[in-house]
Each structure stands twice: as C-alpha cells, then as structure tokens.
Design an enzyme around this catalytic site. Sequence first.
Site, PDB file in Angstrom:
ATOM      1  N   HIS A   1      36.938 138.948  59.066  1.00 19.30           N
ATOM      2  CA  HIS A   1      36.300 137.930  58.236  1.00 19.30           C
ATOM      3  C   HIS A   1      34.779 137.907  58.405  1.00 19.30           C
ATOM      4  O   HIS A   1      34.095 137.080  57.812  1.00 19.30           O
ATOM      5  CB  HIS A   1      36.867 136.544  58.545  1.00 19.30           C
ATOM      6  CG  HIS A   1      36.888 135.638  57.365  1.00 19.30           C
ATOM      7  ND1 HIS A   1      35.747 135.234  56.708  1.00 19.30           N
ATOM      8  CD2 HIS A   1      37.909 135.061  56.714  1.00 19.30           C
ATOM      9  CE1 HIS A   1      36.074 134.442  55.719  1.00 19.30           C
ATOM     10  NE2 HIS A   1      37.384 134.315  55.686  1.00 19.30           N
TER      11      HIS A   1
ATOM     12  N   TRP B   1      41.743 139.559  48.679  1.00 20.69           N
ATOM     13  CA  TRP B   1      41.190 138.969  49.899  1.00 20.69           C
ATOM     14  C   TRP B   1      42.201 138.043  50.563  1.00 20.69           C
ATOM     15  O   TRP B   1      42.386 138.082  51.782  1.00 20.69           O
ATOM     16  CB  TRP B   1      39.897 138.223  49.581  1.00 20.69           C
ATOM     17  CG  TRP B   1      39.285 137.568  50.767  1.00 20.69           C
ATOM     18  CD1 TRP B   1      39.231 136.227  51.027  1.00 20.69           C
ATOM     19  CD2 TRP B   1      38.649 138.204  51.881  1.00 20.69           C
ATOM     20  NE1 TRP B   1      38.590 135.995  52.218  1.00 20.69           N
ATOM     21  CE2 TRP B   1      38.230 137.200  52.760  1.00 20.69           C
ATOM     22  CE3 TRP B   1      38.400 139.526  52.206  1.00 20.69           C
ATOM     23  CZ2 TRP B   1      37.569 137.475  53.956  1.00 20.69           C
ATOM     24  CZ3 TRP B   1      37.741 139.797  53.392  1.00 20.69           C
ATOM     25  CH2 TRP B   1      37.338 138.790  54.254  1.00 20.69           C
TER      26      TRP B   1
ATOM     27  N   TYR C   1      40.982 138.398  63.325  1.00 18.29           N
ATOM     28  CA  TYR C   1      40.522 137.562  62.205  1.00 18.29           C
ATOM     29  C   TYR C   1      39.000 137.514  62.173  1.00 18.29           C
ATOM     30  O   TYR C   1      38.389 137.677  61.116  1.00 18.29           O
ATOM     31  CB  TYR C   1      41.096 136.150  62.320  1.00 18.29           C
ATOM     32  CG  TYR C   1      40.559 135.209  61.276  1.00 18.29           C
ATOM     33  CD1 TYR C   1      41.148 135.138  60.012  1.00 18.29           C
ATOM     34  CD2 TYR C   1      39.457 134.398  61.532  1.00 18.29           C
ATOM     35  CE1 TYR C   1      40.638 134.289  59.039  1.00 18.29           C
ATOM     36  CE2 TYR C   1      38.947 133.548  60.567  1.00 18.29           C
ATOM     37  CZ  TYR C   1      39.535 133.490  59.327  1.00 18.29           C
ATOM     38  OH  TYR C   1      39.029 132.642  58.370  1.00 18.29           O
TER      39      TYR C   1
END
Length: 100
Positions: free
Chosen positions: A22, A75, A18
Amino acid sequence: MQRIALHTRLKAGCEEEYDREHAVIPAELEAEMRALGVHCWRIWRDGRELFHYVEVEDYAILQAKLRDSPANQAWQARMNRFLDGDFDPGNGGLHQVWEM
C-alpha cells in the site's frame, strides 16, 4: 467538502506486507479518485487496525463511481486479500463523537 473516517482490520500476520503493497497506489486510480473529488486520503495503522481519513467533495458519489471502475476493482482485489472481513465503503464511515 466532507470529512470521513473509516475503520478496517488486517488479517493476522499481514501487517508488513500490507504496508509494502500500500506504499504506492496505481497512478490511474489516484488520478481517478482526484477527478472524483478526493482531496486527501490518509491511512494510519495500529497493529492490525487501520484508520482512514478522507476529505472528499461527496463520499456517496465517490463510492458509486468507483464501484464500476476497473482500476478500483483491481486495487480492491489486491488489498482485500489482507483484510479481516469485508470492507464496506458504503456504510458512511465512523460516527463522530467529539471534536475540538
């Protein structure tokens, strides 16, 4: 301007992936969010817990406009695979208890 706090949780074992995924959001999405009044969106992670802080002109309008955005839909599909449970951006955020 509104200040909104949100909370989400990652699936176990997804923390590092993540963070990598991100690290940078798509430029098209960032431009769209800024055009919709987002001044700041920060995310902190404590283990699997994610805490978001958003400064935006109108959070409800932002969420309504992003709901149909192809850039945002792509997204969210990319990021939601890491989340434990559904992210409900329309819930208005966390209830503020205290401020100094």
